[in-house]
Every structure is written in C-alpha cells, then in structure tokens.
Design an enzyme around this catalytic site. Sequence first.
Site, PDB file in Angstrom:
ATOM      1  N   SER A 241      36.791  24.515  32.571  1.00  0.00           N
ATOM      2  CA  SER A 241      38.147  24.966  32.827  1.00  0.00           C
ATOM      3  C   SER A 241      39.118  24.322  31.838  1.00  0.00           C
ATOM      4  O   SER A 241      38.956  24.437  30.640  1.00  0.00           O
ATOM      5  CB  SER A 241      38.496  24.642  34.272  1.00  0.00           C
ATOM      6  N   ASP A 469      35.793  35.828  36.126  1.00  0.00           N
ATOM      7  CA  ASP A 469      36.364  34.517  36.441  1.00  0.00           C
ATOM      8  C   ASP A 469      37.851  34.697  36.756  1.00  0.00           C
ATOM      9  O   ASP A 469      38.603  35.195  35.925  1.00  0.00           O
ATOM     10  CB  ASP A 469      36.201  33.591  35.226  1.00  0.00           C
ATOM     11  N   HIS A 497      34.391  30.951  39.097  1.00  0.00           N
ATOM     12  CA  HIS A 497      35.008  30.156  38.024  1.00  0.00           C
ATOM     13  C   HIS A 497      34.004  29.187  37.434  1.00  0.00           C
ATOM     14  O   HIS A 497      33.467  28.334  38.147  1.00  0.00           O
ATOM     15  CB  HIS A 497      36.208  29.403  38.594  1.00  0.00           C
TER      16      HIS A 497
END
Length: 527
Positions: A241, A469, A497
Amino acid sequence: MENRRPRPPVRRSPRRPLTAVLLAAAVALVPACSTESTTADAAGDKVLAALPKAVPEALAPFYGQRPAWRTCEGVGKEEFECARLKAPLDYDNPTAGALDLALSRKKATGPGSRLGSLLVNPGGPGGSAIGYLQSYAALGYPAPVRARYDMVAVDPRGVADSEPVTCLDGPAMDAHTATDTTPDTPAERQALVSAFQKYGKGCQADAGKTLGHVSTVESARDLDLARSALGDEKLTYVGASYGTFLGATYAGLYPHRVGRLVLDGAMDPTLDARRLNLEQTAGFDTAFTAFAKDCAQRKDCPLGAGDPQDAGRNLTAFFDKLDAAPLPAGQGRALTESLATMGVVAALYDEGGWPQLRTALTSAVKNRDGNALLALSDIYYERDADGGYQNLMSANAAVNCLDLPPAFATPEEVEAALPEFRKASPVFGEGFAWASLNCAQWPTPATSGPHRIEANGAAPIVVVGTTRDPATPYRWARGLASQLDSATLLTYDGDGHTAFGRGSDCIDTAINTYLLEGTPPDDNTRC
C-alpha cells in the site's frame, strides 16, 4: 474519509492474523516528495532525482551507527530484538537536531545461507512496521524466506515507536471521528472545517517542529540509514500500500542501492491529491458493487435482493437515517453516519470481511443495533476498548498533508466537485469528497507535489497490482510500473487490497522466487 489511508479489518488468508491484515492495507490517498529532490524531464514533468552515491560528510556520524540490539520487551516477543537509531530531523541541516527511530528484527532461522536483511512496511502512512513484523511478517512470511533473511522493521518517523505524532486524546478523537462528513447546512460545513482545524492544531501542539519533517522522502532517507546500520550494501524490501510509495521513493533516491524490492498494492506518485481521492472513491464503489452482488444471492442480505444499484440506494437511505438520528451502540456511544460509513469501508478491503459486514448491517438496519458496525469502525480507526487510539490516524494526516498540496482549499471547491465524486460512487462519493478537505487546514505547508519516479539503473523491481483493489486501484500499479526503469508488473486478477500472502499460490511463488533467487517474474505476468 481522511486523505490516503485505507486498511482492511478482516482476514482473507487463514495464515494472516487480523491485525496484520489491518496494517498491511493501511494506506490511503495521495503521496509525493520534496520539491528540492526533483528535476524536470524533457516533457517538463517533475522526476524524483537520485541523491549522490557518496554519503555527505555532514551525515557521516549518522551512517556510522551500529544498533545496540537487545531482546524486545513484552509477552511473545522473546524471539525479537529491538534497537534505536538516530536520524537527522532535517537532512538539509543535520546539526539542527535528531529523531529517535525504533527498529526490530528476527534473525534468519536457517537452513541455507543468509541473504541479508528483509525490511517490511505495511503502509499507512502511519502503520507500525514493527507491529506488522512482530504480529505477522516474521511469523507468517514463507518459511524459506524467513530462513534466509533477517526480518527487519523500522517504524517511520512520527509513527508508533519512532517519536509518534499524536493529535487528539481519546475523547477528542471520539468526537472527531463522529463529525458529520456529509454537511447539509452552512453550520454543518463550518463544524467540519473547525474539526479539521482543531485536529491540525493538536498535531502541531504535540509534535512542534517535527511536524514539518515527517515526509515520505525523509522516511526513505531513514531507510537508507537503517540499511547502512544493518551492514547491507543494498536494500531488500517488501512494502504494501503506502509502503509501495515509500519503497519507490527509496528507489528513486538511491537506485544504486536497490536490492530486491516488492511493491504490493502500488501507488502512482504522478497523481495529485484530488485525482487520487477521486480514483480511490471509484475503487471503493467497485468493491461495494462486488459485495452487493454477492449479498443479493443470500437470504440474509440486509440490503435486499435487487441489483447493486438498489443495494446502494438502500445503504444510502440507511446512512441518511443515521444522519438524522444516530443509533445507540452501548457504553454511551452512538453510531453516526460517518462512523457507519467507515465501518462499511473497513470491511470492503477484503472479500473475507463480507460475512462480517452482512452481519453488522443486519444488526444495524433490521435490529437497530449499532454495536457491530461501530466495532468495524473502531478497528478502522484503531480505537481500543478503553477508548484510546493508536497514532496511525495522526501520523497518516501528518505525512499526507506534508507530502501533497490539499485536494481542496475551500468548502466551495468541494461543493463544485461533488457531482464528479457522486458519479464515482453514489454511496461514498459525497463523504469522501468532504473528507478530502482535511489538509486545507493543516498548520504546515506541503513540501512536495506530483512527480515521476524512474530510478534509472536500479536492479529489477516487482510491482504488484490487484485488478479490483479498492484502496489502491489497479491503474496505479500500472502507472508506477510504467515509470520505474526496471519494473516488472505482476497482476492478481481478484478482489481485495494487496496480493502477497493472501491466498494466491501464483502470486506467492513469483514473489518468493524473486526474493530468494533474485529472478523477477516475466513482465505482465497475470495470476
């Protein structure tokens, strides 16, 4: 929703504990880097410039450090070592003071020859890398990887154990998270602006001059101090991320020191804050549509058996009711529209959370009990049962607002953008747009802007993207991979994700092979 900081509260893989999943997704919209570190290419676009290969003399004392490792304190941490490392508050003025960074490691277990240190970062910004290491990475990464690498984490400056920024105490955070982010009147709009102002002032009062020195560029430079202190010639790193932006920034600054970098759930640094917020809004709409389709096939679906548009209208109607009359949720608390929205968003990070979301929505919509949905919101905000908060939310805002100029400067600009955000997501668009105003009230100006990261000359880098995502849309992974000179794009066709360690043997085998043998997957490999 605050600027750039998604994270899921539910697990997809039985090998991955709840807290690890939460942190592994801890990102959210928008990154950037110091304008002093950028140059312009032939097209006039800003490009992150590499730093000189030689360590400047003024930084030599920092690069000369060697950690004094000791056994970490706490139950279940006996296998981990902890240490501290000094970093300059201001890299442009190394004598102006220092910050104290926290490190932790678990040594390679063998068999096989040691490959060096593998640093991990779960995202955020604001996620504790040490917490992620000790709760998941050093225990749940594939055994062959843990056998050959010392597993290492550094909490970034301003985060967790590295001089954390804390903006509000527990009761004040309760009030802040419950603030109406879909204002209907001038008074409600002013209340939202005032809440953002109070938050920023609280951060400034707590952090002082440190608040202007928690940028991603500075944290990337801290990673190089850690690399040197660990005795590694090059950095081997897995970032998820926001951790992909941190890792890519490192590669841009130090392409000659790139070892094996995995950037999973990638972010695109060329996008400004408004564009990133808008695209993330659309990403969560895609995730909600997938949830709604699945929910409609089940008898217990609390949003009805119609199509996703019907489910969205039903959820919006429920949010509107909460806006007018919050639900009781026990212990003197109430489920407001904003808290309910974050509860839903939290569960959309991963399809493994859909059953939990159905249950929570059933309790709230049908039984008028807000406890379960509030619990999801509490996980998102990292609120504990005693009403205390971890510093993730504070650090998230501090880094985001320093990394990029605000998405919107005034409430009028938000109002003008509402049609576009509502089109991106009829359910979440309005709230996400208004929450994007948070950095307009920040006490320290942004030090960066959108830019390309090319990292010319770096060793092969693996960029990973998931097609559906919600938090870091797939197009961001394609964007980052197209910029990096040596990038290979690895695609997971699925929901959720990030992709590594989440149940795909194809993804995991490709990444494990790269980490252990140095051989990246073929570009555009699809799993």
